[in-house]
Design a protein around this motif. Structure first.
Motif, PDB file in Angstrom:
ATOM      1  N   LEU A 127     -23.637  71.251   4.445  1.00  0.00           N
ATOM      2  CA  LEU A 127     -23.874  70.155   3.498  1.00  0.00           C
ATOM      3  C   LEU A 127     -25.337  70.048   3.089  1.00  0.00           C
ATOM      4  CD1 LEU A 127     -21.516  67.540   5.169  1.00  0.00           C
ATOM      5  CD2 LEU A 127     -21.207  68.520   2.896  1.00  0.00           C
ATOM      6  N   SER A 128     -26.254  70.361   4.008  1.00  0.00           N
ATOM      7  CA  SER A 128     -27.684  70.239   3.699  1.00  0.00           C
ATOM      8  C   SER A 128     -28.127  71.198   2.595  1.00  0.00           C
ATOM      9  CB  SER A 128     -28.524  70.511   4.955  1.00  0.00           C
ATOM     10  OG  SER A 128     -28.286  69.544   5.947  1.00  0.00           O
ATOM     11  N   ALA A 129     -27.355  72.259   2.371  1.00  0.00           N
ATOM     12  CA  ALA A 129     -27.792  73.302   1.440  1.00  0.00           C
ATOM     13  C   ALA A 129     -27.892  72.801   0.005  1.00  0.00           C
ATOM     14  CB  ALA A 129     -26.838  74.494   1.508  1.00  0.00           C
ATOM     15  N   SER A 130     -27.121  71.775  -0.347  1.00  0.00           N
ATOM     16  CA  SER A 130     -27.155  71.309  -1.735  1.00  0.00           C
ATOM     17  C   SER A 130     -27.430  69.809  -1.850  1.00  0.00           C
ATOM     18  CB  SER A 130     -25.837  71.645  -2.448  1.00  0.00           C
ATOM     19  OG  SER A 130     -24.755  70.936  -1.876  1.00  0.00           O
ATOM     20  N   LEU A 131     -28.167  69.270  -0.867  1.00  0.00           N
ATOM     21  CA  LEU A 131     -28.466  67.842  -0.956  1.00  0.00           C
ATOM     22  C   LEU A 131     -29.464  67.575  -2.086  1.00  0.00           C
ATOM     23  CD1 LEU A 131     -31.475  66.875   0.317  1.00  0.00           C
ATOM     24  CD2 LEU A 131     -30.353  67.510   2.440  1.00  0.00           C
ATOM     25  N   ASN A 132     -29.324  66.418  -2.669  1.00  0.00           N
ATOM     26  CA  ASN A 132     -30.174  66.004  -3.785  1.00  0.00           C
ATOM     27  C   ASN A 132     -31.101  64.901  -3.286  1.00  0.00           C
ATOM     28  OD1 ASN A 132     -31.323  64.981  -6.101  1.00  0.00           O
ATOM     29  ND2 ASN A 132     -29.400  64.799  -7.245  1.00  0.00           N
ATOM     30  N   GLU A 133     -32.376  65.232  -3.083  1.00  0.00           N
ATOM     31  CA  GLU A 133     -33.302  64.272  -2.483  1.00  0.00           C
ATOM     32  C   GLU A 133     -33.596  63.081  -3.388  1.00  0.00           C
ATOM     33  OE1 GLU A 133     -36.769  66.381  -1.236  1.00  0.00           O
ATOM     34  OE2 GLU A 133     -35.835  67.083   0.618  1.00  0.00           O
ATOM     35  N   SER A 134     -33.279  63.191  -4.660  1.00  0.00           N
ATOM     36  CA  SER A 134     -33.565  62.087  -5.586  1.00  0.00           C
ATOM     37  C   SER A 134     -32.424  61.084  -5.674  1.00  0.00           C
ATOM     38  CB  SER A 134     -33.881  62.641  -6.977  1.00  0.00           C
ATOM     39  OG  SER A 134     -32.735  63.270  -7.530  1.00  0.00           O
ATOM     40  N   SER A 135     -31.298  61.378  -5.030  1.00  0.00           N
ATOM     41  CA  SER A 135     -30.139  60.475  -5.062  1.00  0.00           C
ATOM     42  C   SER A 135     -29.716  60.200  -3.621  1.00  0.00           C
ATOM     43  CB  SER A 135     -28.984  61.119  -5.846  1.00  0.00           C
ATOM     44  OG  SER A 135     -27.848  60.284  -5.835  1.00  0.00           O
ATOM     45  N   PHE A 136     -29.893  58.959  -3.181  1.00  0.00           N
ATOM     46  CA  PHE A 136     -29.649  58.658  -1.770  1.00  0.00           C
ATOM     47  C   PHE A 136     -29.327  57.180  -1.579  1.00  0.00           C
ATOM     48  CE2 PHE A 136     -34.141  58.257  -2.681  1.00  0.00           C
ATOM     49  CZ  PHE A 136     -34.497  57.061  -2.098  1.00  0.00           C
ATOM     50  N   LYS A 137     -28.751  56.883  -0.417  1.00  0.00           N
ATOM     51  CA  LYS A 137     -28.548  55.514   0.029  1.00  0.00           C
ATOM     52  C   LYS A 137     -29.412  55.300   1.266  1.00  0.00           C
ATOM     53  CE  LYS A 137     -23.609  56.035  -1.008  1.00  0.00           C
ATOM     54  NZ  LYS A 137     -22.252  55.899  -0.435  1.00  0.00           N
ATOM     55  N   CYS A 138     -29.766  54.068   1.524  1.00  0.00           N
ATOM     56  CA  CYS A 138     -30.611  53.754   2.673  1.00  0.00           C
ATOM     57  C   CYS A 138     -29.940  52.631   3.468  1.00  0.00           C
ATOM     58  CB  CYS A 138     -32.002  53.325   2.204  1.00  0.00           C
ATOM     59  SG  CYS A 138     -33.220  53.181   3.541  1.00  0.00           S
TER      60      CYS A 138
ATOM     61  N   ARG B  45     -25.436  46.621  -4.210  1.00  0.00           N
ATOM     62  CA  ARG B  45     -25.071  47.233  -5.481  1.00  0.00           C
ATOM     63  C   ARG B  45     -23.702  47.887  -5.375  1.00  0.00           C
ATOM     64  NH1 ARG B  45     -29.010  48.750  -8.977  1.00  0.00           N
ATOM     65  NH2 ARG B  45     -27.863  50.667  -9.368  1.00  0.00           N
ATOM     66  N   HIS B  46     -23.039  48.051  -6.503  1.00  0.00           N
ATOM     67  CA  HIS B  46     -21.693  48.636  -6.492  1.00  0.00           C
ATOM     68  C   HIS B  46     -21.709  50.047  -5.908  1.00  0.00           C
ATOM     69  CE1 HIS B  46     -17.667  49.811  -7.658  1.00  0.00           C
ATOM     70  NE2 HIS B  46     -18.164  50.849  -8.322  1.00  0.00           N
ATOM     71  N   ASP B  47     -22.664  50.893  -6.342  1.00  0.00           N
ATOM     72  CA  ASP B  47     -22.682  52.267  -5.849  1.00  0.00           C
ATOM     73  C   ASP B  47     -23.566  52.442  -4.618  1.00  0.00           C
ATOM     74  OD1 ASP B  47     -25.241  52.127  -6.877  1.00  0.00           O
ATOM     75  OD2 ASP B  47     -24.949  53.664  -8.416  1.00  0.00           O
ATOM     76  N   LYS B  48     -24.321  51.391  -4.265  1.00  0.00           N
ATOM     77  CA  LYS B  48     -25.147  51.347  -3.048  1.00  0.00           C
ATOM     78  C   LYS B  48     -26.281  52.364  -3.039  1.00  0.00           C
ATOM     79  CE  LYS B  48     -21.456  49.327  -0.307  1.00  0.00           C
ATOM     80  NZ  LYS B  48     -20.591  49.143  -1.478  1.00  0.00           N
ATOM     81  N   ARG B  49     -26.474  53.089  -4.118  1.00  0.00           N
ATOM     82  CA  ARG B  49     -27.591  54.023  -4.167  1.00  0.00           C
ATOM     83  C   ARG B  49     -28.902  53.278  -4.350  1.00  0.00           C
ATOM     84  NH1 ARG B  49     -25.337  58.604  -8.175  1.00  0.00           N
ATOM     85  NH2 ARG B  49     -23.688  57.060  -8.488  1.00  0.00           N
ATOM     86  N   PHE B  50     -29.937  53.807  -3.721  1.00  0.00           N
ATOM     87  CA  PHE B  50     -31.240  53.150  -3.765  1.00  0.00           C
ATOM     88  C   PHE B  50     -31.906  53.434  -5.105  1.00  0.00           C
ATOM     89  CE2 PHE B  50     -35.377  51.715  -2.680  1.00  0.00           C
ATOM     90  CZ  PHE B  50     -35.252  50.916  -1.558  1.00  0.00           C
ATOM     91  N   LYS B  51     -32.303  52.378  -5.796  1.00  0.00           N
ATOM     92  CA  LYS B  51     -32.952  52.500  -7.099  1.00  0.00           C
ATOM     93  C   LYS B  51     -34.442  52.198  -6.947  1.00  0.00           C
ATOM     94  CE  LYS B  51     -29.035  53.260  -9.202  1.00  0.00           C
ATOM     95  NZ  LYS B  51     -28.712  54.621  -9.675  1.00  0.00           N
ATOM     96  N   LEU B  52     -35.247  53.233  -7.052  1.00  0.00           N
ATOM     97  CA  LEU B  52     -36.692  53.042  -6.908  1.00  0.00           C
ATOM     98  C   LEU B  52     -37.249  52.108  -7.968  1.00  0.00           C
ATOM     99  CD1 LEU B  52     -37.931  56.647  -6.036  1.00  0.00           C
ATOM    100  CD2 LEU B  52     -37.928  54.650  -4.540  1.00  0.00           C
ATOM    101  N   ALA B  53     -36.644  52.109  -9.156  1.00  0.00           N
ATOM    102  CA  ALA B  53     -37.142  51.264 -10.239  1.00  0.00           C
ATOM    103  C   ALA B  53     -37.057  49.789  -9.895  1.00  0.00           C
ATOM    104  CB  ALA B  53     -36.367  51.548 -11.517  1.00  0.00           C
ATOM    105  N   SER B  54     -36.210  49.446  -8.920  1.00  0.00           N
ATOM    106  CA  SER B  54     -36.109  48.036  -8.524  1.00  0.00           C
ATOM    107  C   SER B  54     -37.319  47.614  -7.690  1.00  0.00           C
ATOM    108  CB  SER B  54     -34.820  47.801  -7.736  1.00  0.00           C
ATOM    109  OG  SER B  54     -34.847  48.500  -6.504  1.00  0.00           O
ATOM    110  N   LEU B  55     -38.064  48.586  -7.160  1.00  0.00           N
ATOM    111  CA  LEU B  55     -39.269  48.274  -6.391  1.00  0.00           C
ATOM    112  C   LEU B  55     -40.448  48.024  -7.319  1.00  0.00           C
ATOM    113  CD1 LEU B  55     -38.956  50.981  -3.584  1.00  0.00           C
ATOM    114  CD2 LEU B  55     -38.206  48.600  -3.492  1.00  0.00           C
ATOM    115  N   GLU B  56     -40.605  48.918  -8.267  1.00  0.00           N
ATOM    116  CA  GLU B  56     -41.597  48.754  -9.319  1.00  0.00           C
ATOM    117  C   GLU B  56     -41.213  49.693 -10.461  1.00  0.00           C
ATOM    118  OE1 GLU B  56     -45.554  50.346  -8.473  1.00  0.00           O
ATOM    119  OE2 GLU B  56     -44.824  50.921  -6.486  1.00  0.00           O
ATOM    120  N   ALA B  57     -41.466  49.267 -11.674  1.00  0.00           N
ATOM    121  CA  ALA B  57     -40.965  49.976 -12.845  1.00  0.00           C
ATOM    122  C   ALA B  57     -41.403  51.430 -12.891  1.00  0.00           C
ATOM    123  CB  ALA B  57     -41.415  49.245 -14.115  1.00  0.00           C
ATOM    124  N   SER B  58     -42.607  51.729 -12.431  1.00  0.00           N
ATOM    125  CA  SER B  58     -43.145  53.084 -12.534  1.00  0.00           C
ATOM    126  C   SER B  58     -43.016  53.878 -11.236  1.00  0.00           C
ATOM    127  CB  SER B  58     -44.625  53.029 -12.943  1.00  0.00           C
ATOM    128  OG  SER B  58     -45.373  52.299 -11.971  1.00  0.00           O
TER     129      SER B  58
END
Length: 455
Positions: free
Chosen positions: A300-311, A255-268
């Motif tokens: 850096l860990s103080a403001s990490l966003n667990e819902s936005s990540f790359k794998c 993907r262009h932004d390389k972020r992992f999209k959970l919706a690509s695994l299953e819609a819900s």
């Protein structure tokens, strides 16, 4: 298989000399990264006596000693030596618990063994923290741990007989002087070769012996099959989710932004439903998770966003084989075209993954910064990686260094300027890793990709 010189060996020496038997050392890592080989080499070289107990194949008689003599250590050692025939001089012997995750009681016993003090202890294991491997045991506080990953580029150069390139690359990085053109071109070629072979010891050994990417690809596919089997065998109820994540890592990185999209695994799909599956892959050291940081500062860990990540996959050579897993084998011609940069694929995914691999090999946790602001384009930016490191213009105090990774020689780097404007004095040296020689412009340092292991 050849024994390769690993940077982790120096860490083991430091542990031995510093702790002098007051803690055990646990080496964690993915299957086939060379944990057992490193442990046995260290034991042979640094101690007068050693004993390796491999819990993947040890007899029940040996296991019974751990069960029966937890409170009688003298008898435990008397019987252990009788069973194994090992000669173990006190305070100059190392006992290795290999694949200790297969017998957690031995890991728990470390507390008493370290307190006894007559020997040093080294453990190796995979999937050390998953529930089934810690259920019902008390994790010993007398345990120091380190992670062993695939060979980084420096280790690869030594393993392939190109160790003479290491010092010029490091000197160029430290002095910020570009290497001569001929050496730069050679380093670029070797780095591209390393990207295709990867850093798994078996794959590197196969390349040394055959110089055939087809042979190497077969080895890498066997390792990928082993990982899939481990997921099926040890993933328990999360196995389907783990397998789904593992199989889609290449497409997510494409993907262009390389972020992992959970919706690509299953819609819900929900983050909480997949959290254990991502943890499993990370704990197995098969993948590395890189988190978005909402408000970058030195911590850096103080403001990490667990819902936005790359794998990322832990090894880029494996990523390349996994990308073409739909075919029975990866044709040699495809490797040739990748080596020459003539294949029409998204090279950015490989380049970013291999930089993540080098950063992880140096013990860095992985972070990035991405912000989209449709109302103010000055706030819209994407920084591939963030590091906290000393900054000369701030008397060596820690600052945030943004890193942009470029796979082509033609690029723009507006996000670095936006990042500096937005975060001002928090920002230290800004890096661009690209397939061009080293150059410096103010606080922007453009490094060849092959210098990523120096950061």
């Amino acid at each position: 298989m050849a024994i390769f010189q690993r940077n982790a060996y120096a860490k083991l020496l430091h542990w031995k000399q510093t702790f002098k038997g007051k803690t055990a050392m646990l080496i964690e890592g993915a299957r086939r990264v060379g944990k057992s080989t490193l442990a046995e080499e260290f034991a042979s070289n640094e101690y007068a006596g050693h004993l390796v107990i491999d819990f993947s194949q040890v007899s029940e008689d040996i296991k019974d000693l751990f069960r029966a003599y937890r409170t009688d250590i003298d008898t435990f050692f008397m019987y252990l030596k009788a069973y194994t025939g090992a000669k173990l001089p006190e305070r100059d012997s190392l006992i290795v618990f290999d694949e200790v995750q297969r017998f957690p009681q031995a890991r728990e016993f470390i507390k008493q063994l370290v307190a006894d003090g007559r020997y040093d202890y080294l453990e190796t294991g995979s999937l050390i923290s998953i529930k089934r491997n810690v259920a019902g045991i008390l994790i010993p506080s007398e345990e120091t741990s380190m992670r062993l990953g695939p060979l980084n580029f420096e280790e690869y150069l030594r393993a392939t007989g190109e160790e003479s390139m290491v010092d010029p690359i490091r000197d160029s990085f430290q002095t910020l002087r570009p290497m001569p053109d001929a050496l730069h071109r050679k380093a670029e070629r070797l780095f591209r070769e390393y990207m295709l072979v990867g850093g798994m010891p078996q794959a590197v050994n196969a390349f040394n012996e055959s110089k055939d990417f087809g042979v190497v690809d077969t080895v890498k596919r066997e390792i990928l099959a082993l990982y899939r089997n481990d997921i099926s065998q040890f993933g328990q109820t999360d196995a389907p989710r783990i397998a789904r994540i593992f199989s889609t890592i290449p497409s997510q990185l494409a993907r262009h932004d390389k972020r992992f999209k959970l919706a690509s695994l299953e819609a819900s799909a929900r983050s909480r439903e997949y959290a254990d599956a991502f943890f499993w892959l990370s704990d197995a050291c098969i993948s590395s998770t890189c988190y978005n940081v909402d408000d970058p500062s030195v911590g850096l860990s103080a403001s990490l966003n667990e819902s936005s990540f790359k794998c990322y996959l832990s090894d880029t050579g494996l990523l390349i084989s996994q990308l073409f897993a739909d075919n029975e084998s990866t044709p040699h011609e495809l490797y040739r075209d990748l080596l020459l940069g003539k294949l029409n694929v998204n090279e950015g995914m490989f380049t970013e993954n291999i930089v993540a691999q080098q950063l992880a090999s140096n013990g860095h946790k992985l972070f990035f910064y991405a912000k989209r602001d449709d109302k103010n384009s000055a706030n819209t930016m994407e920084i591939d990686f963030l590091l906290s490191r000393g900054y000369d213009d701030a008397a060596g105090r820690m600052r945030v260094s943004p890193i942009e990774v470029k796979s082509s020689k033609t690029y723009q780097a507006r996000s670095l300027d936006k990042f500096k404007t937005k975060f001002g004095k928090r920002v230290g040296t800004r890096f661009i890793l690209h397939p061009k020689p080293l150059s410096v412009d103010g606080d922007v340092c453009r490094l060849p990709l092959y210098m990523a292991f120096c950061l």
